[in-house]
Design a protein around this motif. Structure first.
Motif, PDB file in Angstrom:
ATOM      1  N   LYS A 214       0.877  -0.899  -0.419  1.00 37.90           N
ATOM      2  CA  LYS A 214      -0.101  -0.140   0.052  1.00 37.90           C
ATOM      3  C   LYS A 214       0.699   1.203   0.094  1.00 37.90           C
ATOM      4  O   LYS A 214       1.879   1.527   0.641  1.00 37.90           O
ATOM      5  CB  LYS A 214      -1.100  -0.160   1.168  1.00 37.90           C
ATOM      6  CG  LYS A 214      -2.158   1.205   1.212  1.00 37.90           C
ATOM      7  CD  LYS A 214      -2.683   1.332   2.512  1.00 37.90           C
ATOM      8  CE  LYS A 214      -3.852   2.308   2.100  1.00 37.90           C
ATOM      9  NZ  LYS A 214      -5.551   2.395   3.052  1.00 37.90           N
ATOM     10  N   ALA A 215       0.530   2.086  -0.618  1.00 36.04           N
ATOM     11  CA  ALA A 215       1.057   3.672  -0.781  1.00 36.04           C
ATOM     12  C   ALA A 215       0.397   5.062  -0.363  1.00 36.04           C
ATOM     13  O   ALA A 215      -0.851   4.795  -0.995  1.00 36.04           O
ATOM     14  CB  ALA A 215       2.114   3.069  -1.700  1.00 36.04           C
ATOM     15  N   VAL A 216       1.113   5.564   0.415  1.00 36.58           N
ATOM     16  CA  VAL A 216       0.354   6.822   0.367  1.00 36.58           C
ATOM     17  C   VAL A 216       1.422   8.093   0.007  1.00 36.58           C
ATOM     18  O   VAL A 216       2.808   8.002   0.400  1.00 36.58           O
ATOM     19  CB  VAL A 216      -0.606   7.090   1.430  1.00 36.58           C
ATOM     20  CG1 VAL A 216      -1.128   6.105   1.642  1.00 36.58           C
ATOM     21  CG2 VAL A 216       0.055   6.390   2.225  1.00 36.58           C
ATOM     22  N   LYS A 217       0.700   9.483   0.403  1.00 40.13           N
ATOM     23  CA  LYS A 217       1.408  10.402   0.205  1.00 40.13           C
ATOM     24  C   LYS A 217       1.323  11.224   1.305  1.00 40.13           C
ATOM     25  O   LYS A 217       0.363  11.353   1.834  1.00 40.13           O
ATOM     26  CB  LYS A 217       0.733  11.290  -1.231  1.00 40.13           C
ATOM     27  CG  LYS A 217       2.041  10.712  -2.691  1.00 40.13           C
ATOM     28  CD  LYS A 217       1.626  12.051  -3.854  1.00 40.13           C
ATOM     29  CE  LYS A 217       2.323  12.161  -4.880  1.00 40.13           C
ATOM     30  NZ  LYS A 217       1.674  13.087  -6.100  1.00 40.13           N
ATOM     31  N   ILE A 218       1.984  11.480   2.169  1.00 40.03           N
ATOM     32  CA  ILE A 218       1.986  12.443   3.707  1.00 40.03           C
ATOM     33  C   ILE A 218       2.262  13.934   3.342  1.00 40.03           C
ATOM     34  O   ILE A 218       4.088  13.572   2.721  1.00 40.03           O
ATOM     35  CB  ILE A 218       2.112  11.703   4.667  1.00 40.03           C
ATOM     36  CG1 ILE A 218       2.249   9.931   4.338  1.00 40.03           C
ATOM     37  CG2 ILE A 218       2.104  12.086   5.966  1.00 40.03           C
ATOM     38  CD1 ILE A 218       2.538   9.362   5.671  1.00 40.03           C
ATOM     39  N   GLY A 219       2.392  14.866   3.777  1.00 42.47           N
ATOM     40  CA  GLY A 219       2.385  16.096   3.741  1.00 42.47           C
ATOM     41  C   GLY A 219       3.383  16.382   4.937  1.00 42.47           C
ATOM     42  O   GLY A 219       3.458  17.145   5.514  1.00 42.47           O
ATOM     43  N   LYS A 220       4.604  15.623   5.192  1.00 37.07           N
ATOM     44  CA  LYS A 220       5.197  15.966   5.996  1.00 37.07           C
ATOM     45  C   LYS A 220       6.665  15.292   5.381  1.00 37.07           C
ATOM     46  O   LYS A 220       6.811  14.485   4.909  1.00 37.07           O
ATOM     47  CB  LYS A 220       5.064  15.013   7.687  1.00 37.07           C
ATOM     48  CG  LYS A 220       3.729  15.360   7.965  1.00 37.07           C
ATOM     49  CD  LYS A 220       3.298  17.088   8.476  1.00 37.07           C
ATOM     50  CE  LYS A 220       5.095  16.956   9.868  1.00 37.07           C
ATOM     51  NZ  LYS A 220       4.744  18.376  10.579  1.00 37.07           N
ATOM     52  N   SER A 221       7.507  15.723   6.030  1.00 30.11           N
ATOM     53  CA  SER A 221       8.934  15.246   5.842  1.00 30.11           C
ATOM     54  C   SER A 221       8.758  13.915   5.566  1.00 30.11           C
ATOM     55  O   SER A 221       8.852  12.983   6.684  1.00 30.11           O
ATOM     56  CB  SER A 221      10.000  16.084   6.184  1.00 30.11           C
ATOM     57  OG  SER A 221      10.072  15.700   7.642  1.00 30.11           O
ATOM     58  N   ALA A 222      10.095  13.336   5.050  1.00 30.55           N
ATOM     59  CA  ALA A 222      10.485  11.887   5.500  1.00 30.55           C
ATOM     60  C   ALA A 222      11.051  11.713   6.638  1.00 30.55           C
ATOM     61  O   ALA A 222      10.333  10.424   6.491  1.00 30.55           O
ATOM     62  CB  ALA A 222      11.622  11.123   3.883  1.00 30.55           C
TER      63      ALA A 222
ATOM     64  N   SER B   4      -5.906  -6.210   6.304  1.00 31.67           N
ATOM     65  CA  SER B   4      -6.824  -5.014   6.610  1.00 31.67           C
ATOM     66  C   SER B   4      -6.641  -4.145   7.785  1.00 31.67           C
ATOM     67  O   SER B   4      -6.697  -3.114   7.639  1.00 31.67           O
ATOM     68  CB  SER B   4      -9.040  -5.447   7.056  1.00 31.67           C
ATOM     69  OG  SER B   4      -8.887  -5.861   7.940  1.00 31.67           O
ATOM     70  N   GLY B   5      -6.020  -4.927   8.602  1.00 34.51           N
ATOM     71  CA  GLY B   5      -5.628  -4.428  10.321  1.00 34.51           C
ATOM     72  C   GLY B   5      -4.367  -3.543  10.056  1.00 34.51           C
ATOM     73  O   GLY B   5      -4.012  -2.246  10.384  1.00 34.51           O
ATOM     74  N   LEU B   6      -3.648  -3.402   8.886  1.00 37.35           N
ATOM     75  CA  LEU B   6      -2.439  -3.174   9.000  1.00 37.35           C
ATOM     76  C   LEU B   6      -2.782  -1.632   7.935  1.00 37.35           C
ATOM     77  O   LEU B   6      -2.563  -1.088   7.331  1.00 37.35           O
ATOM     78  CB  LEU B   6      -1.014  -3.528   7.828  1.00 37.35           C
ATOM     79  CG  LEU B   6      -0.270  -3.559   7.554  1.00 37.35           C
ATOM     80  CD1 LEU B   6       0.419  -2.541   8.415  1.00 37.35           C
ATOM     81  CD2 LEU B   6       0.579  -4.220   6.575  1.00 37.35           C
ATOM     82  N   SER B   7      -4.088  -2.120   6.636  1.00 39.18           N
ATOM     83  CA  SER B   7      -3.794  -1.340   5.752  1.00 39.18           C
ATOM     84  C   SER B   7      -5.028   0.039   7.317  1.00 39.18           C
ATOM     85  O   SER B   7      -4.803   1.095   6.932  1.00 39.18           O
ATOM     86  CB  SER B   7      -5.172  -1.672   5.015  1.00 39.18           C
ATOM     87  OG  SER B   7      -5.576  -0.952   4.493  1.00 39.18           O
ATOM     88  N   ALA B   8      -6.248  -0.616   8.203  1.00 37.09           N
ATOM     89  CA  ALA B   8      -6.043   0.670   8.978  1.00 37.09           C
ATOM     90  C   ALA B   8      -5.196   1.523   9.821  1.00 37.09           C
ATOM     91  O   ALA B   8      -5.138   3.055  10.057  1.00 37.09           O
ATOM     92  CB  ALA B   8      -6.996   0.139   9.812  1.00 37.09           C
ATOM     93  N   SER B   9      -3.981   0.846   9.702  1.00 35.23           N
ATOM     94  CA  SER B   9      -3.031   1.120  10.978  1.00 35.23           C
ATOM     95  C   SER B   9      -2.459   2.799   9.681  1.00 35.23           C
ATOM     96  O   SER B   9      -2.096   3.696  10.235  1.00 35.23           O
ATOM     97  CB  SER B   9      -1.799   0.403  11.337  1.00 35.23           C
ATOM     98  OG  SER B   9      -2.767  -0.774  11.758  1.00 35.23           O
ATOM     99  N   ILE B  10      -2.679   2.301   9.167  1.00 35.17           N
ATOM    100  CA  ILE B  10      -1.442   2.689   7.672  1.00 35.17           C
ATOM    101  C   ILE B  10      -2.491   4.116   7.871  1.00 35.17           C
ATOM    102  O   ILE B  10      -1.809   5.113   7.419  1.00 35.17           O
ATOM    103  CB  ILE B  10      -0.976   2.589   6.023  1.00 35.17           C
ATOM    104  CG1 ILE B  10      -0.204   1.350   6.423  1.00 35.17           C
ATOM    105  CG2 ILE B  10      -0.857   3.739   5.072  1.00 35.17           C
ATOM    106  CD1 ILE B  10      -0.130   0.476   5.571  1.00 35.17           C
ATOM    107  N   ASP B  11      -3.423   4.030   7.377  1.00 34.20           N
ATOM    108  CA  ASP B  11      -4.173   5.408   7.270  1.00 34.20           C
ATOM    109  C   ASP B  11      -4.673   6.088   9.000  1.00 34.20           C
ATOM    110  O   ASP B  11      -4.837   7.398   8.867  1.00 34.20           O
ATOM    111  CB  ASP B  11      -6.019   4.719   7.307  1.00 34.20           C
ATOM    112  CG  ASP B  11      -6.516   3.889   5.535  1.00 34.20           C
ATOM    113  OD1 ASP B  11      -5.443   4.258   4.656  1.00 34.20           O
ATOM    114  OD2 ASP B  11      -7.267   3.262   5.740  1.00 34.20           O
ATOM    115  N   ASN B  12      -4.669   5.300   9.792  1.00 36.30           N
ATOM    116  CA  ASN B  12      -4.203   6.590  11.164  1.00 36.30           C
ATOM    117  C   ASN B  12      -2.795   6.820  11.335  1.00 36.30           C
ATOM    118  O   ASN B  12      -2.925   8.016  11.706  1.00 36.30           O
ATOM    119  CB  ASN B  12      -4.517   5.290  12.455  1.00 36.30           C
ATOM    120  CG  ASN B  12      -5.865   4.530  12.220  1.00 36.30           C
ATOM    121  OD1 ASN B  12      -6.885   5.221  11.839  1.00 36.30           O
ATOM    122  ND2 ASN B  12      -5.387   3.758  13.383  1.00 36.30           N
ATOM    123  N   LEU B  13      -1.868   6.507  10.522  1.00 35.61           N
ATOM    124  CA  LEU B  13      -1.049   6.890  10.223  1.00 35.61           C
ATOM    125  C   LEU B  13      -0.700   8.428   9.692  1.00 35.61           C
ATOM    126  O   LEU B  13      -0.678   9.168  10.084  1.00 35.61           O
ATOM    127  CB  LEU B  13       0.440   6.064   9.996  1.00 35.61           C
ATOM    128  CG  LEU B  13       2.124   6.788  10.007  1.00 35.61           C
ATOM    129  CD1 LEU B  13       2.245   7.493  10.903  1.00 35.61           C
ATOM    130  CD2 LEU B  13       2.469   5.764   9.057  1.00 35.61           C
TER     131      LEU B  13
END
Length: 368
Positions: free
Chosen positions: A216-224, A342-351
């Motif tokens: 799963k990949a996401v963009k995040i508006g914070k520095s790496a 599904s649990g991991l995906s939810a964690s990524i969304d929380n992050l």
């Protein structure tokens, strides 16, 4: 009155280190090194005080032999530099504190004499002229920051010759003025290459032979670097990882390869070890390995951060699991895979949501 030994290991470079590096990680690095020095105490020295970047040990009414004192000095240098080498080899954190920790050095000052004590609120502390002298000897004219200094008073007590030489120690004379009075001493610069450094476990490098079982990949508006700190600093895990009741870890340790932590889920303990995989030089990667997540035999998960700009990055999460038995494969097919992902995906969304709280920019790229 019998003479006492004063023994002060002092981490050199500490002041510049904490002023120019990330505060939290620099504190962890120094705390780890102080713990290492305390554990390297082979002569039953009593710890009077932790003095920032130094430890103040003493041995009341007794001075060990020359052989034992030199062996104690070597033991502390060996432990200190072994730990620095481990920090450098197993480092995953890109921050300046972790990157520059191997530049730290160690000096040890030893003195002896008749020691007095003060008792304050039930605590008995060394006191008197020799305590003051020992601490003043830390400020001397030696050009190195990696040496052992033995006062002339102690050298005479243990019959240490001014021209003593061994593979590790080549002593020479020194003298400095303190309050207008000279204090003579012997000192030896320490050649780290002469130390027999301890072995440590090499980093676990995972080389996938198959594509990830989940990504799963996401963009995040914070520095790496900010996102990496949120992922690797276990004290933040409860803020975004779904379904975990408790995280158990060493709060005084910087996360590196081989670092361990435990997730408690519904009373069950799942042990994780930090691992790495090869990624391009510009990316950051953090990985975990666990051997006990039913129904698989082992599971690797990696968080890979690709900087987009100074204020944004792309996070890709990859999971690899391995099954050994037909039953494990069947259980994955009939539902365990869906529950795990599904649990991991939810964690990524929380992050993503957590990082978005300060700068709302997060966009899912793809997933499965």
């Amino acid at each position: 009155m019998a003479k006492s030994l004063l023994f002060i290991p002092d981490i050199s470079g500490f002041t510049n280190f904490v002023q120019t590096t990330e505060a939290e990680h620099s504190q962890h690095v120094i705390a780890e090194l102080l713990e290492v020095l305390i554990k390297a105490n082979t002569q039953d020295l009593k710890l009077a005080e932790v003095e920032g970047d130094a430890l103040f040990f003493y041995k009341e009414g007794q001075i060990p032999s020359q052989e034992k004192i030199l062996a104690q000095i070597e033991s502390m240098y060996t432990a200190f530099y072994s730990h620095l080498r481990m920090m450098e080899t197993n480092r995953i954190c890109p921050c300046n504190a972790c990157a520059t920790a191997p530049n730290l050095e160690l000096k040890i000052v030893l003195h002896c004499g008749e020691m007095q004590f003060l008792t304050v609120q039930g605590n008995r502390k060394p006191f008197g002229e020799i305590v003051i002298q020992a601490h003043r000897l830390l400020k001397n004219s030696i050009k190195s920051d990696n040496y052992v200094l033995i006062s002339n008073a102690l050298a005479q007590e243990i019959k240490l010759a001014s021209d003593y030489e061994s593979l590790l120690f080549q002593f020479q004379k020194g003298v400095d003025l303190y309050d207008g009075k000279p204090i003579d001493y012997l000192f030896a610069n320490i050649d780290v290459t002469q130390l027999k450094l301890h072995n440590f476990d090499a980093p676990i490098l995972y080389k996938p032979d198959l594509p990830p079982d989940f990504t799963k990949a996401v963009k995040i508006g914070k520095s790496a670097y900010e996102v990496y700190e949120m992922i690797t600093n276990y004290r933040h895990r409860h803020k975004w990882v779904k379904g975990v009741d408790e995280f158990k870890y060493d709060a005084n340790e910087v996360t590196r390869t081989g670092t361990e932590h435990t997730c408690v889920i519904n009373g069950r303990h799942f042990d994780f070890t930090t691992v790495i995989k090869e990624v391009p030089a510009h990316q950051l990667v953090y990985g975990e390995l666990t051997f006990n997540p039913p129904p698989v035999e082992r599971l690797y998960q990696f968080y890979i951060l690709d900087p987009i700009s100074e204020t944004s990055c792309e996070l890709t999460v990859e999971v690899y699991w391995r099954t050994k038995t037909p039953l494990q494969k069947l259980l994955m097919l009939i539902g365990a895979k869906k529950q795990m992902t599904s649990g991991l995906s939810a964690s990524i969304d929380n992050l993503v949501d957590l990082m978005r709280q300060k700068e709302p920019l997060a966009e899912e790229l793809d997933g499965q």
